[in-house]
Design an enzyme around this catalytic site. Structure first.
Site, PDB file in Angstrom:
ATOM      1  N   GLU A   1      48.490 -42.141 -49.015  1.00 21.67           N
ATOM      2  CA  GLU A   1      48.747 -42.863 -50.253  1.00 21.67           C
ATOM      3  C   GLU A   1      50.262 -42.984 -50.366  1.00 21.67           C
ATOM      4  O   GLU A   1      50.970 -41.986 -50.224  1.00 21.67           O
ATOM      5  CB  GLU A   1      48.201 -42.092 -51.462  1.00 21.67           C
ATOM      6  CG  GLU A   1      48.396 -42.883 -52.750  1.00 21.67           C
ATOM      7  CD  GLU A   1      48.032 -42.095 -54.005  1.00 21.67           C
ATOM      8  OE1 GLU A   1      47.885 -40.857 -53.914  1.00 21.67           O
ATOM      9  OE2 GLU A   1      47.916 -42.724 -55.074  1.00 21.67           O
TER      10      GLU A   1
ATOM     11  N   ARG B   1      43.295 -28.362 -43.485  1.00 20.00           N
ATOM     12  CA  ARG B   1      44.646 -28.883 -43.608  1.00 20.00           C
ATOM     13  C   ARG B   1      45.613 -27.826 -43.111  1.00 20.00           C
ATOM     14  O   ARG B   1      45.275 -26.649 -43.009  1.00 20.00           O
ATOM     15  CB  ARG B   1      44.958 -29.274 -45.045  1.00 20.00           C
ATOM     16  CG  ARG B   1      44.969 -28.101 -46.026  1.00 20.00           C
ATOM     17  CD  ARG B   1      45.697 -28.444 -47.333  1.00 20.00           C
ATOM     18  NE  ARG B   1      45.092 -29.516 -48.090  1.00 20.00           N
ATOM     19  CZ  ARG B   1      45.691 -30.687 -48.278  1.00 20.00           C
ATOM     20  NH1 ARG B   1      46.893 -30.918 -47.770  1.00 20.00           N
ATOM     21  NH2 ARG B   1      45.118 -31.627 -48.990  1.00 20.00           N
TER      22      ARG B   1
ATOM     23  N   LYS C   1      52.535 -32.165 -52.661  1.00 17.00           N
ATOM     24  CA  LYS C   1      53.489 -33.194 -53.078  1.00 17.00           C
ATOM     25  C   LYS C   1      54.139 -32.823 -54.402  1.00 17.00           C
ATOM     26  O   LYS C   1      55.312 -33.073 -54.621  1.00 17.00           O
ATOM     27  CB  LYS C   1      52.771 -34.539 -53.213  1.00 17.00           C
ATOM     28  CG  LYS C   1      52.571 -35.243 -51.881  1.00 17.00           C
ATOM     29  CD  LYS C   1      51.928 -36.606 -52.096  1.00 17.00           C
ATOM     30  CE  LYS C   1      51.612 -37.256 -50.751  1.00 17.00           C
ATOM     31  NZ  LYS C   1      50.801 -38.475 -50.910  1.00 17.00           N
TER      32      LYS C   1
END
Length: 766
Positions: A32, A258, A268
RNA sequence: UCGGGGAUCGUCUAAUGGUAGGACAGGAGCCUUUGGAGCUUCGAAUCAAGGUUCGAAUCCUUGUCCCCGAACCA
């Protein structure tokens, strides 16, 4: 084309290719555009693009830009640059936003087919109606709207007739689903916002769970790899595809763990906090785990890729030791970074005995190779030396420890690539008493690695630079941003764990003259100090070097990992355990099934009464009607205990997810009958059972061997003869090898009685 | 089991009923004009308990622990 190193995803792909479910492999990397890429993305990039590369398939870079209020073109550019810098070329660079028309068309189709509806509930109401993890939700009062009304409303939503949040489009699935994601998930929400790519054309924007599968379908993705937290979303992913297709190929989603790295943070949000609150100088601060930060620090793409290969792909949550990254860095840089000399904290040394020393000395030029012999790369540069040099203060000690290999009063060391010198006196000290200027005699006969005239071996080698010609340089020392391995744990604010010493500027450092024109981004090893990269802040005549990573240092007194005062680990309270009572165990579940089903209860009673059947057996065999029926059919002609053990312990593996109802009782009876009467060995029977279930063929057809036909003595002898060294190891005590030998014999003599093989091997191997 | 996942050397990861292997980290030694690199070598694990099997990390049972899921985020 099976690849050498396999992980569970590549296993799946191998199988898909083998069965022709797919003939080519298409993946995608779908960030994204709402932030900078970090090392966690690097792992995903390496997996997505790496798989496409390994299978000669394709991998798209696709911006998952379905939320106009969070995304920005600035990020779009940085992301593609980072991907390419890492060394990957997207087969195509695509945008989810470009699929909005197709997505909308499919939304109308869902509405038309009665599979989606417009809901007017507010967001709080929707949340409330959704229920909780342990309680079902309630259906929205708008769920029963007519197709026409839904279609009309959806069109007006897109026409901009309603304000943000007034209505949403939802899938009509199941408000009682145990999977919260399936409780009539939102497909579209109204957003009167400008989109960086589609402009103002759209008033409604698709949600991730609706958009992502369609993007995959549209692009012909075969293997859609994401992280573990999307496991719950897979059911919805499949629903969307199955209700909008047909899609060829039909994409499938697979989830991997992950990347979690010690001594850093990856979310983030936290990264953004570091930037906004100025704990770092920006997204490209060399301490940041962002690709931009690592690039500026001097990390090479090769090292990052090697790291991603090293850590593997799996489903278990794990946290990677930062040492692995550092290893990959050093391993790469060792072969690529030319060696040069630089001194961080200079101490001046006058070389007594240097020709012309009194009038500041004549200079000499030494030809110094860029790489040591074991790296085996060509290249060298001229190194200047004269009567005054600088050495590092780290390399001087007034009172050296026993094993000190550097300079100290009266000691002799070699100047790297140059002469041996013996320290004679301290000429100057600073206020703190530290030596700032030394005098040493130079042994002119020692150039080229020769021993001093006294014949003593000089083992210490130190780095140095020429005082007259060396260049001043600013050196920036970077280290792990956080003091603790897991800054996010322990309850407090992760900011508190920042190591203020993770960034230190060294001024007054000096490097050899050859570095004068070093390019920004070029990487060098300052011998005995570390690896450094030329920072973008460098100006002509004012070099700035970033430390990429230190050299491995075998010398250091073991820094005893300061035990991070493990305060009696306020055990993270298990939210689940608190909010609800312990659920039913499988055993309870089986008991309840029997309580509901008198038929099953009766079967349970009958099975329990059979000779050789324990209560545990009966419980498991009467777990459901299919298993009970199969068992009851088989025990007519097969001893009950044998039947029970095979059905409980052996059948599940043979079944491998197939329903037990598929098993033909007659065939199983014949198989177990042969085992019971000794005409078939257990190991042969296991093989046949698997085949029986898989192929549906008859037992008589599959039975090719019987216990009598196998003569195992020659097979045993042959295997021992073929593996003399293993036989010797076995005799020497490595008894684990028995399994190896049994396996070999069983392969050579299918259907043999493994117990007898075992015994025969023991007899012959002692 | 509310549902979905997971648990193998200190760390990461293989072994798909047949020798628990590799890498990083650690120890010891060799070598060395980088206390680098390299080489040799050692120690180190199947969450627990039962069961099936000649043989179990792997199959069955019962437990334990960890992660994820109730944004109009992705």
């Amino acid at each position: 084309m099976a690849v050498e190193r396999n992980d569970f995803i590549r296993d799946i792909i191998d199988e898909d290719l083998r069965t022709r479910r797919h003939t080519t492999v298409v993946t995608r990397f779908p960030p994204e555009p709402n932030g900078y890429l970090h090392i966690g993305h690097a792992k995903a990039i390496c997996v997505d693009f790496g798989i496409a590369r390994d299978y000669q398939g394709r991998c798209n870079l696709r911006y998952d830009d379905t939320n106009p209020v969070k995304e920005d073109v600035e990020y779009v550019h940085s992301i593609e640059a980072d991907v390419r810098w890492l060394g990957f070329s997207p087969a195509a660079v695509l945008f989810s936003a470009d699929y909005f028309p197709k997505m909308y068309e499919l939304a109308e189709r869902l509405v038309t087919e009665g599979k989606a509806y417009v809901c007017d509930l507010t967001d709080e109401q929707i949340r409330e109606y959704r229920g909780t993890l342990s309680e079902p939700g309630r259906e929205s009062p708008f769920r029963t709207r007519s197709v026409d009304e839904n279609l009309d409303l959806l069109r007006r939503m897109q026409a901009g007739e309603f304000p943000d949040g007034a209505r949403v489009l939802r899938a009509k699935i199941d408000m009682a689903s145990a999977n919260m994601k399936m409780r009539d998930p939102l497909l579209y929400r109204i957003r009167h916002a400008h989109h960086h790519r589609s402009g103002d054309r759209w008033k409604i924007y698709p949600m991730y769970d609706y958009a992502h599968p369609l993007e995959d379908g549209i692009e012909g993705i075969t293997h859609s790899i994401c992280t573990l937290e999307f496991e719950n979303n897979r059911e919805l992913y499949d629903w969307v595809l199955d209700n909008t297709g047909p899609w060829k190929p039909r994409p499938h989603q697979y989830e991997m763990a992950r990347l979690v790295l010690d001594y850093t943070v990856m979310s983030k949000r936290k990264l953004l906090t570091l930037v906004q609150d100025k704990h770092v100088i920006g997204w490209d601060d060399p301490r940041m785990p962002t690709i931009a930060g690592m690039r500026r620090r001097g990390y090479s793409p090769e090292a990052i890729r090697a790291f991603c290969d090293m850590i593997g792909v799996a489903k278990a949550n794990s946290s990677i030791d930062i040492g692995k990254l550092e290893y990959c860095l050093r391993d790469d840089l060792n072969h690529t970074a030319p060696r040069v000399l630089g001194v961080l904290h200079p101490i001046e040394v006058e070389l007594v005995g240097w020709p012309g020393f009194e009038d500041d000395g004549r200079s000499e030029t030494i030809d110094a190779p860029y790489f040591p012999p074991d790296v085996g790369k060509p290249g060298s540069r001229p190194l200047l030396i004269s009567g005054r040099i600088f050495i590092d203060r780290e390399d001087w000690s007034d009172k050296p420890p026993e094993d000190y290999q550097r300079l100290a009063p009266g000691r002799t060391v070699r100047l790297r690539y140059g002469y041996c010198i013996t320290a004679t006196e301290v000429v100057e000290r600073d206020a703190a008493g530290n030596a700032t200027k030394l005098r040493a005699t130079v042994h002119r006969e020692t150039l080229g690695g020769k021993k001093p005239a006294d014949g003593k071996k000089v083992s210490g080698v130190i780095h140095w630079v020429d005082a007259a010609t060396s260049l001043p340089v600013e050196i920036r020392l970077y280290d792990r941003l956080f003091k603790v391995p897991k800054p996010e744990e322990g309850g407090g604010d992760f900011i508190e764990h920042i190591d203020p010493a993770s960034f230190q500027v060294v001024t007054g450092a000096r490097v050899e003259k050859s570095l004068a024109d070093a390019a920004v981004g070029s990487r060098w090893q300052l011998e005995r100090v570390g690896y450094f990269a030329v920072d973008q802040d460098s100006q002509p005549g004012a070099l700035v070097l970033n430390r990429i990573v230190t050299l491995r240092d075998a010398r250091v007194e073991k820094v005893v990992e300061k035990k991070v005062e493990t305060e009696p680990a306020e055990r993270k309270v298990n939210a689940k355990a608190q909010t609800r009572p312990k659920g039913k165990s499988p055993a309870e579940f089986r008991a309840e099934a029997r309580a509901r089903d008198p038929e099953l209860a009766a079967a349970h009673a009958r099975l329990g009464a059979l000779p050789g059947i324990t209560a545990d057996h009966a419980d498991l065999l009467a777990a459901d009607r299919e298993t009970a029926a199969l068992t009851e059919a088989v025990v007519v002609r097969v001893p009950a205990e044998l039947a029970a053990k095979w059905i409980i312990n052996e059948l599940p593996r043979a079944l491998d997810d197939k329903p037990i109802g598929d098993v033909d009782p007659e065939q199983l009876t014949q198989l177990l009958g042969a085992v019971a009467d000794g005409s078939l060995t257990a190991s042969a029977a296991k093989g046949i059972l698997g085949e029986l279930v898989r192929s549906g063929k008859a037992f008589a057809e599959l039975r090719t061997v019987s216990a009598q036909t196998v003569d195992l003595v020659p097979a045993v002898e042959a295997v021992i003869a073929a593996n003399p060294e293993k036989a010797a190891q076995f005799k020497a005590g490595k008894t684990g090898l028995l399994g190896f030998f049994v396996g070999q014999v069983m392969k050579a003599a299918p259907g043999a009685d493994a117990a007898a093989v075992n015994q025969a091997l023991r007899d012959r191997l002692v």
